[in-house]
Scaffold this motif. Structure first.
Motif, PDB file in Angstrom:
ATOM      1  N   ALA A 108      32.618  43.696  32.269  1.00 15.16           N
ATOM      2  CA  ALA A 108      32.913  44.342  33.845  1.00 15.16           C
ATOM      3  C   ALA A 108      34.694  44.843  33.153  1.00 15.16           C
ATOM      4  O   ALA A 108      34.882  44.376  31.960  1.00 15.16           O
ATOM      5  N   THR A 109      34.859  45.678  33.405  1.00 10.50           N
ATOM      6  CA  THR A 109      35.603  47.592  32.480  1.00 10.50           C
ATOM      7  C   THR A 109      36.328  48.192  33.785  1.00 10.50           C
ATOM      8  O   THR A 109      35.640  48.052  35.082  1.00 10.50           O
ATOM      9  N   ASP A 110      37.856  48.330  33.675  1.00  8.05           N
ATOM     10  CA  ASP A 110      38.072  49.605  34.383  1.00  8.05           C
ATOM     11  C   ASP A 110      38.023  50.965  33.981  1.00  8.05           C
ATOM     12  O   ASP A 110      38.658  51.809  34.083  1.00  8.05           O
ATOM     13  N   GLY A 160      17.845  41.101  34.454  1.00  6.35           N
ATOM     14  CA  GLY A 160      17.614  40.642  32.839  1.00  6.35           C
ATOM     15  C   GLY A 160      18.030  41.917  32.126  1.00  6.35           C
ATOM     16  O   GLY A 160      17.877  42.890  31.443  1.00  6.35           O
ATOM     17  N   VAL A 161      18.227  43.259  33.170  1.00  2.00           N
ATOM     18  CA  VAL A 161      18.669  44.453  32.944  1.00  2.00           C
ATOM     19  C   VAL A 161      20.064  44.220  32.833  1.00  2.00           C
ATOM     20  O   VAL A 161      20.648  44.126  32.479  1.00  2.00           O
ATOM     21  N   ASP A 162      20.578  45.342  31.294  1.00  4.80           N
ATOM     22  CA  ASP A 162      21.591  45.761  30.488  1.00  4.80           C
ATOM     23  C   ASP A 162      22.253  46.203  31.160  1.00  4.80           C
ATOM     24  O   ASP A 162      22.431  47.446  31.786  1.00  4.80           O
ATOM     25  N   VAL A 163      23.432  45.303  32.388  1.00  3.32           N
ATOM     26  CA  VAL A 163      24.414  45.725  33.745  1.00  3.32           C
ATOM     27  C   VAL A 163      25.206  45.342  33.222  1.00  3.32           C
ATOM     28  O   VAL A 163      25.976  44.448  33.093  1.00  3.32           O
ATOM     29  N   SER A 164      26.581  46.687  33.773  1.00  2.41           N
ATOM     30  CA  SER A 164      28.023  46.842  33.255  1.00  2.41           C
ATOM     31  C   SER A 164      28.721  46.823  35.497  1.00  2.41           C
ATOM     32  O   SER A 164      27.619  47.954  35.764  1.00  2.41           O
ATOM     33  N   ILE A 165      29.867  46.583  34.955  1.00  6.15           N
ATOM     34  CA  ILE A 165      29.984  47.388  35.706  1.00  6.15           C
ATOM     35  C   ILE A 165      31.876  47.436  35.956  1.00  6.15           C
ATOM     36  O   ILE A 165      32.399  47.486  34.604  1.00  6.15           O
ATOM     37  N   VAL A 166      32.176  48.521  36.336  1.00  6.65           N
ATOM     38  CA  VAL A 166      33.605  49.397  36.893  1.00  6.65           C
ATOM     39  C   VAL A 166      33.875  48.822  38.058  1.00  6.65           C
ATOM     40  O   VAL A 166      33.811  49.107  38.807  1.00  6.65           O
ATOM     41  N   ALA A 167      35.114  48.099  38.008  1.00  2.00           N
ATOM     42  CA  ALA A 167      35.778  47.633  38.752  1.00  2.00           C
ATOM     43  C   ALA A 167      37.547  47.873  38.665  1.00  2.00           C
ATOM     44  O   ALA A 167      37.705  48.355  37.919  1.00  2.00           O
ATOM     45  N   ARG A 168      38.051  46.835  39.295  1.00  2.00           N
ATOM     46  CA  ARG A 168      39.936  46.981  39.585  1.00  2.00           C
ATOM     47  C   ARG A 168      40.670  46.452  40.204  1.00  2.00           C
ATOM     48  O   ARG A 168      39.710  45.156  40.446  1.00  2.00           O
ATOM     49  N   GLY A 169      42.016  45.263  39.271  1.00  2.00           N
ATOM     50  CA  GLY A 169      43.039  44.970  40.028  1.00  2.00           C
ATOM     51  C   GLY A 169      41.869  43.265  39.934  1.00  2.00           C
ATOM     52  O   GLY A 169      41.089  43.279  39.170  1.00  2.00           O
ATOM     53  N   GLY A 170      42.423  42.336  41.364  1.00  6.31           N
ATOM     54  CA  GLY A 170      42.553  40.598  40.858  1.00  6.31           C
ATOM     55  C   GLY A 170      40.201  40.826  40.917  1.00  6.31           C
ATOM     56  O   GLY A 170      39.700  40.061  40.241  1.00  6.31           O
ATOM     57  N   HIS A 171      39.363  41.444  41.478  1.00  3.67           N
ATOM     58  CA  HIS A 171      37.976  41.457  41.576  1.00  3.67           C
ATOM     59  C   HIS A 171      37.422  41.846  39.893  1.00  3.67           C
ATOM     60  O   HIS A 171      36.800  41.405  39.455  1.00  3.67           O
ATOM     61  N   LEU A 172      38.101  42.391  39.121  1.00  6.52           N
ATOM     62  CA  LEU A 172      37.426  42.458  38.356  1.00  6.52           C
ATOM     63  C   LEU A 172      38.364  41.357  37.372  1.00  6.52           C
ATOM     64  O   LEU A 172      37.477  40.941  36.402  1.00  6.52           O
ATOM     65  N   GLU A 173      39.496  41.007  37.506  1.00  6.77           N
ATOM     66  CA  GLU A 173      40.473  39.832  36.091  1.00  6.77           C
ATOM     67  C   GLU A 173      38.986  38.296  36.668  1.00  6.77           C
ATOM     68  O   GLU A 173      38.532  38.054  35.838  1.00  6.77           O
ATOM     69  N   ALA A 174      38.930  38.307  38.022  1.00  9.39           N
ATOM     70  CA  ALA A 174      38.197  37.038  38.145  1.00  9.39           C
ATOM     71  C   ALA A 174      37.119  36.718  38.005  1.00  9.39           C
ATOM     72  O   ALA A 174      36.429  36.209  37.218  1.00  9.39           O
ATOM     73  N   ILE A 175      36.269  38.334  37.824  1.00  3.65           N
ATOM     74  CA  ILE A 175      34.271  38.362  37.252  1.00  3.65           C
ATOM     75  C   ILE A 175      34.887  38.204  35.631  1.00  3.65           C
ATOM     76  O   ILE A 175      33.825  37.600  34.449  1.00  3.65           O
ATOM     77  N   ARG A 176      36.004  38.742  35.065  1.00  4.20           N
ATOM     78  CA  ARG A 176      35.797  38.849  34.014  1.00  4.20           C
ATOM     79  C   ARG A 176      36.162  37.956  34.074  1.00  4.20           C
ATOM     80  O   ARG A 176      35.638  36.641  32.291  1.00  4.20           O
ATOM     81  N   GLN A 177      36.622  36.185  33.395  1.00  8.00           N
ATOM     82  CA  GLN A 177      36.961  35.556  33.678  1.00  8.00           C
ATOM     83  C   GLN A 177      36.348  34.389  33.595  1.00  8.00           C
ATOM     84  O   GLN A 177      35.698  33.471  33.208  1.00  8.00           O
ATOM     85  N   ASN A 178      35.239  34.305  35.567  1.00 15.08           N
ATOM     86  CA  ASN A 178      34.950  33.229  36.090  1.00 15.08           C
ATOM     87  C   ASN A 178      33.589  33.852  36.120  1.00 15.08           C
ATOM     88  O   ASN A 178      32.285  33.307  36.231  1.00 15.08           O
ATOM     89  N   CYS A 207      24.902  51.049  34.935  1.00 16.54           N
ATOM     90  CA  CYS A 207      26.456  51.045  35.439  1.00 16.54           C
ATOM     91  C   CYS A 207      27.051  51.686  36.610  1.00 16.54           C
ATOM     92  O   CYS A 207      26.479  51.839  37.355  1.00 16.54           O
ATOM     93  N   ILE A 208      26.899  49.889  37.005  1.00 11.95           N
ATOM     94  CA  ILE A 208      27.606  50.351  38.919  1.00 11.95           C
ATOM     95  C   ILE A 208      28.968  50.572  39.375  1.00 11.95           C
ATOM     96  O   ILE A 208      30.038  49.882  38.243  1.00 11.95           O
ATOM     97  N   TYR A 209      29.421  51.510  39.591  1.00 15.47           N
ATOM     98  CA  TYR A 209      30.493  52.247  39.554  1.00 15.47           C
ATOM     99  C   TYR A 209      31.258  52.577  40.530  1.00 15.47           C
ATOM    100  O   TYR A 209      30.625  52.967  41.923  1.00 15.47           O
ATOM    101  N   GLY A 210      32.078  50.790  40.776  1.00 14.63           N
ATOM    102  CA  GLY A 210      32.852  50.684  42.147  1.00 14.63           C
ATOM    103  C   GLY A 210      31.972  49.176  42.757  1.00 14.63           C
ATOM    104  O   GLY A 210      31.638  49.320  43.735  1.00 14.63           O
ATOM    105  N   ALA A 211      32.118  48.093  41.706  1.00 18.80           N
ATOM    106  CA  ALA A 211      31.563  47.216  42.304  1.00 18.80           C
ATOM    107  C   ALA A 211      32.694  46.736  42.937  1.00 18.80           C
ATOM    108  O   ALA A 211      32.795  45.153  42.912  1.00 18.80           O
ATOM    109  N   GLY A 212      32.819  46.520  43.868  1.00 18.48           N
ATOM    110  CA  GLY A 212      32.848  46.052  45.800  1.00 18.48           C
ATOM    111  C   GLY A 212      31.837  44.889  45.680  1.00 18.48           C
ATOM    112  O   GLY A 212      30.465  44.523  45.329  1.00 18.48           O
ATOM    113  N   ALA A 213      31.380  45.299  47.156  1.00 21.94           N
ATOM    114  CA  ALA A 213      30.237  43.808  47.794  1.00 21.94           C
ATOM    115  C   ALA A 213      29.554  44.393  47.362  1.00 21.94           C
ATOM    116  O   ALA A 213      28.235  43.692  47.006  1.00 21.94           O
TER     117      ALA A 213
END
Length: 325
Positions: A58-60, A23-41, A4-10
């Motif tokens: 991707a989740t908050d 091929g790693v099972d990777v997830s990210i914790v992000a927030r705001g518009g950045h999170l929503e964009a990653i979820r959608q696209n 898990c990447i906690y704080g997935a900015g740049a």
């Protein structure tokens, strides 16, 4: 392997993209518009001629992700204590915490071996929150060398670099660290394993300690503050003081002060992260980059008059701007 990447900015986004490619099972914790964009696209990475998108979780709400093998924290240092309890929801007994954060890490004196063994650093870990909740035995050090930016929500652009140095506080080559290094390499990154990760931390800190506050105080670029003789003299004096502090606690500096300044000058007309934060009204990384050096200097009785003066000035500048957390 779950990471898990906690704080997935740049930087967090860059790491997440590389690990997903591996091929790693990777997830990210992000927030705001950045999170929503990653979820959608998906997460889009632009790196030179490369322009690709990966889909990932991707989740908050980190509580929903379950235990991880590694949690890589890419938040700014002052943001971590406030979310420390939420980070622990990602742990089981074997989870490692990788500190991909600027400045000296909270675990610095764990397995240090010197007279300050197990000393807590108040400036980077107020009230020992991370030491208590994470446990220093989980820590793996990471020095981040790339420069990247969130170009727009969901899109990370890599400006330069692909190296993330790794090291155990003890200096040993552990299986967990080698496993992480292999995963990063499989994703196209360089992940050298260091037996003396603290030396690498200080070489990077050397620049951040001096270039950042001087740049923020003058609103000048790296190139300008290194070429203007008066500001160059301040930067050099800060580095000389910091070297004395580092050497007092066992750090070996592989390059000299002037070569380090020349490296900063060579970056060119670049605004430091502290100046960018000031201009955008965001909290500035003062304590992890500057206050912590003063704190250690007091513990080893090394005078730091120039660092003290610049620290006082940048603190007040940040307070007046509402950017000192």
């Amino acid at each position: 392997m779950k990471i898990c990447i906690y704080g997935a900015g740049a930087i967090g986004g860059y790491l997440a993209f590389a690990l997903a490619e591996a091929g790693v099972d990777v997830s990210i914790v992000a927030r705001g518009g950045h999170l929503e964009a990653i979820r959608q696209n998906g997460l889009r990475l632009r790196n030179g001629d490369q322009d690709r998108t990966v889909k990932l979780i991707a989740t908050d709400e980190p509580e929903r992700l379950g235990p991880q093998h590694y949690v890589i924290i890419t938040l700014k240092a002052h943001s971590v204590p406030a979310v420390a309890e939420r980070v622990t929801t990602l742990f089981n007994e074997q989870t490692a915490v990788v500190t991909a954060v600027n400045g000296l890490p909270w675990w610095y004196f764990y397995r240090h071996g010197g007279p300050l063994e197990n000393t807590r650093l108040e400036s980077v870990d107020p009230n020992g929150v991370q030491w208590r909740l994470f446990g220093p035995e989980r820590a793996i050090g990471c020095v981040v060398y790339p420069a990247a930016e969130v170009e727009q929500p969901g899109v990370v652009r890599v400006i330069d670099g692909d190296r993330f140095a790794l090291g155990e506080p003890s200096g040993e080559s552990s299986e967990r660290m080698l496993g992480l290094a292999d995963a990063l390499k499989a994703g196209g990154l360089k992940a050298p394993v260091k037996s003396r990760i603290r030396d690498d931390i200080w070489i990077k800190l050397w620049g951040n300690l001096s270039f950042n506050p001087v740049s923020a105080l003058t609103t000048a670029t790296l190139e300008e503050i290194c070429r203007f003789s008066e500001t160059r003299a301040v930067i050099r004096a800060m580095m000389v003081e910091a070297r004395a502090v580092g050497e007092a606690i066992g750090v070996r500096f592989a390059i000299d002060v002037d070569k380090r300044i020349a490296g900063g000058e060579a970056v060119g007309a670049h605004k430091t992260s502290m100046l960018q934060d000031l201009e955008r009204g965001r909290p500035m990384e003062i304590d992890a980059l500057v206050s912590v050096v003063q704190e250690i200097a007091r513990k080893v009785d090394i005078p730091t008059p120039i660092i003290d003066a610049v620290l006082g000035l940048i603190k007040l500048r940040a307070i007046k701007a509402g950017a000192y957390p």
